[in-house]
Design a protein around this motif. Structure first.
Motif, PDB file in Angstrom:
ATOM      1  N   GLY A 114       0.840  -1.180   0.000  1.00  0.00           N
ATOM      2  CA  GLY A 114       0.000   0.000   0.000  1.00  0.00           C
ATOM      3  C   GLY A 114       0.881   1.238   0.000  1.00  0.00           C
ATOM      4  N   PRO A 115       0.301   2.420  -0.026  1.00  0.00           N
ATOM      5  CA  PRO A 115       1.100   3.652  -0.074  1.00  0.00           C
ATOM      6  C   PRO A 115       1.896   3.844   1.205  1.00  0.00           C
ATOM      7  CG  PRO A 115      -1.223   4.153   0.298  1.00  0.00           C
ATOM      8  CD  PRO A 115      -1.151   2.688  -0.015  1.00  0.00           C
ATOM      9  N   ILE A 116       3.119   4.393   1.061  1.00  0.00           N
ATOM     10  CA  ILE A 116       3.986   4.605   2.219  1.00  0.00           C
ATOM     11  C   ILE A 116       4.395   6.064   2.359  1.00  0.00           C
ATOM     12  CG2 ILE A 116       4.909   2.265   2.060  1.00  0.00           C
ATOM     13  CD1 ILE A 116       7.494   3.533   0.897  1.00  0.00           C
ATOM     14  N   GLY A 117       3.800   6.950   1.538  1.00  0.00           N
ATOM     15  CA  GLY A 117       4.225   8.354   1.496  1.00  0.00           C
ATOM     16  C   GLY A 117       3.732   9.169   2.658  1.00  0.00           C
ATOM     17  N   THR A 202       1.259   9.306  -3.233  1.00  0.00           N
ATOM     18  CA  THR A 202       1.967   8.447  -2.284  1.00  0.00           C
ATOM     19  C   THR A 202       1.216   8.255  -0.979  1.00  0.00           C
ATOM     20  OG1 THR A 202       3.197  10.268  -1.263  1.00  0.00           O
ATOM     21  CG2 THR A 202       4.155   9.259  -3.229  1.00  0.00           C
ATOM     22  N   VAL A 203       0.143   9.013  -0.767  1.00  0.00           N
ATOM     23  CA  VAL A 203      -0.643   8.901   0.467  1.00  0.00           C
ATOM     24  C   VAL A 203      -1.866   8.022   0.259  1.00  0.00           C
ATOM     25  CG1 VAL A 203      -2.012  10.171   2.156  1.00  0.00           C
ATOM     26  CG2 VAL A 203       0.186  11.085   1.388  1.00  0.00           C
ATOM     27  N   THR A 204      -2.603   8.239  -0.831  1.00  0.00           N
ATOM     28  CA  THR A 204      -3.803   7.444  -1.079  1.00  0.00           C
ATOM     29  C   THR A 204      -3.522   6.208  -1.909  1.00  0.00           C
ATOM     30  OG1 THR A 204      -4.385   8.619  -3.122  1.00  0.00           O
ATOM     31  CG2 THR A 204      -5.140   9.580  -1.037  1.00  0.00           C
ATOM     32  N   GLY A 205      -2.404   6.194  -2.637  1.00  0.00           N
ATOM     33  CA  GLY A 205      -2.091   5.077  -3.513  1.00  0.00           C
ATOM     34  C   GLY A 205      -2.778   5.147  -4.861  1.00  0.00           C
ATOM     35  N   GLU A 206      -3.529   6.215  -5.117  1.00  0.00           N
ATOM     36  CA  GLU A 206      -4.259   6.339  -6.374  1.00  0.00           C
ATOM     37  C   GLU A 206      -3.354   6.883  -7.479  1.00  0.00           C
ATOM     38  OE1 GLU A 206      -7.576   8.838  -5.605  1.00  0.00           O
ATOM     39  OE2 GLU A 206      -8.626   7.373  -4.347  1.00  0.00           O
TER      40      GLU A 206
END
Length: 474
Positions: A114-117, A202-206
């Motif tokens: 998943g996103p890691i930002g 990087t936060v939502t993964g979209e």
């Protein structure tokens, strides 16, 4: 029917010293004495020796099994029960690791984690799948120092200039050229055909795409972040000719990530040449002409800066407070194109002495007798990459990023960088002013094929143990 086991048990009961055995303890009976006279070993001794051999073989097999199963369990736990990466947090403050590493080839991808930002940096590294080599790909570094490969959907990879992903100043977004199929026959290219641009959150993964209508593909891509706005400069292939292709005039795509508004096909004259643009708050700075620079906003508005009394080399950096300007002096002059860099120079951005440059030498160079007024042709390898604060520059040397105090020349290591794999290591612009921390090497997953190899070795050992035990029974 009497079996061998029954016979050996009977002989053991008849052995000297056994309850009810003939003869006195320690004294062989007549039969044993007769066997001994013939130089043969009594059968009951052979039985005991065979029994001890079986017990030793069984113990050895058990020890090998315990060792192998324990090793296999350790590998499985290490590969499967790893500590998960922390979830992404949009409000996470950027931090600056004192060293960036190459991500391990078996590091996880964002499809798994998943996103890691937000991300502190991007690095290139080789990536491997279970059965094959996946090539050189882009890994992100989180504010906690975790590494994960970015599974950038439909990323165009080619040898053309401008196809490297670009990290936004705050580390929130990663922009990259989008691959696809044009409406006509694409022009031959070294790599994928570019048909637009995409942004990974990087936060939502979209992943959001902004395709550009094209017949043969896009050429001469350039990605520049102006605050939260992405400017994608591109040209359209017009025809494909033997030995080269022609293209139409360049155009811009402007994408405001804070609102989602996208403008495609903007006039190329809307922005000055954004090559070498450097971030300055929600604007960028570009060198123009021989000794001038401009501050450019996302709407194309331009604010000229003071004329410098030296020729800057490609990039100009304004301090966070806007009081100073820094650059590398061009040792060859603007009319000679080389990659050589001159000394670091700093000038006031406002006031009576605006534009008057003074050269900044490292303290150790001054101690060696060099003059701060030396000619612009210098052997220094320091390249300005930004400001840490209004009094301290960030420069790149042979080892990575270092700080450089403009008043004293004092310098300290800031970030050690890994080799360039596929892309040059990128550090988010805002992270250059973030607090630093000691970054341990990334953990990551080891080679998962070890379990296959160990399983094969276990099968071989079990087969060997079974064969050995069958031989012992003979």
């Amino acid at each position: 029917m009497t079996t061998l086991r029954d016979r050996l048990g009977q002989l053991a009961d008849e052995a000297p010293g056994a309850p009810g055995a003939p003869g006195t303890p320690g004294t062989p009976d007549a039969a044993d004495a007769d066997v001994s006279r013939r130089g043969e070993e009594p059968l009951w001794l052979q039985g005991r020796r065979l029994q001890r051999r079986r017990q030793a073989a069984t113990a050895l097999v058990a020890a090998v099994l315990v060792l192998v199963i324990g090793s296999l369990t350790t590998l499985v736990v290490g590969a499967v029960d790893r500590e998960p990466l922390p979830p992404a947090d949009a409000d996470a403050a950027l931090t600056l690791p004192d060293e960036l590493y190459l991500a391990g080839p078996w590091s996880p991808g964002t499809e798994d984690t998943g996103p890691i930002g937000p991300l502190v940096a991007l690095v290139g590294a080789e990536r491997r799948s279970f059965w094959s080599y996946a090539g050189i790909q882009v890994a992100g570094v989180s504010t906690a120092g975790d590494y994960a490969f970015l599974d950038l959907e439909d990323r165009a990879v080619s040898a053309a200039f401008g196809t490297e992903p670009q990290l936004s100043p705050d580390g929130r977004w990663v922009a990259y050229p989008l691959s696809g199929t044009p409406t006509g026959e694409p022009c031959p290219a070294q790599g994928d055909t570019v048909t637009g641009v995409a942004v990974y959150d990087t936060v939502t993964g979209e992943t959001t795409r902004a395709p550009v209508a094209t017949t043969r593909g896009l050429d001469d891509q350039r990605l520049v972040w102006i605050g939260d706005t992405l400017v994608f400069t591109y040209g359209q292939y017009e025809s494909c000719k033997q030995g080269g292709s022609s293209r139409t005039r360049l155009a811009h795509l402007r994408w405001d990530l804070s609102t989602g508004d996208i403008d495609v096909g903007l006039d190329y004259r809307m922005f000055p040449d954004l090559y070498g643009a450097t971030p300055y708050g929600d604007r960028v700075v570009v060198a123009t002409g021989r000794r001038s620079f401009e501050v450019v906003a996302a709407d194309g508005a331009v604010e000229p800066g003071p004329r410098l009394d030296v020729v800057p080399k490609q990039q100009v950096f304004i301090s966070p407070g806007g009081a100073r300007v820094a650059a590398n002096e061009d040792p060859d002059g603007a009319r000679t194109a080389t990659d050589s860099l001159g000394q670091v120079v700093v000038a006031d951005a406002t006031g009576r002495k605006a534009g008057t440059a003074r050269r900044v030498l490292r303290e150790d160079a001054r101690q060696e007798g060099q003059s701060a007024d030396a000619t612009s042709r210098s052997s220094t390898t320091d390249a300005v990459v930004g400001w840490r604060d209004d009094e301290t520059l960030v420069v790149r040397d042979d080892r990575g990023y270092a700080t450089l105090e403009i008043s004293t020349g004092r310098s300290e290591s800031l970030v050690r960088l890994p080799p360039a794999y596929g892309i040059q290591p990128q550090v988010a612009a805002d992270a250059l002013r973030a607090p630093g921390f000691a970054a341990p090497p990334p953990g990551g997953q080891g080679d998962p094929r070890r379990m296959v190899w160990l399983g094969g070795g276990l099968i071989v050992l079990l087969a060997g143990a079974a064969f050995w035990r069958s031989r012992v029974r003979l």
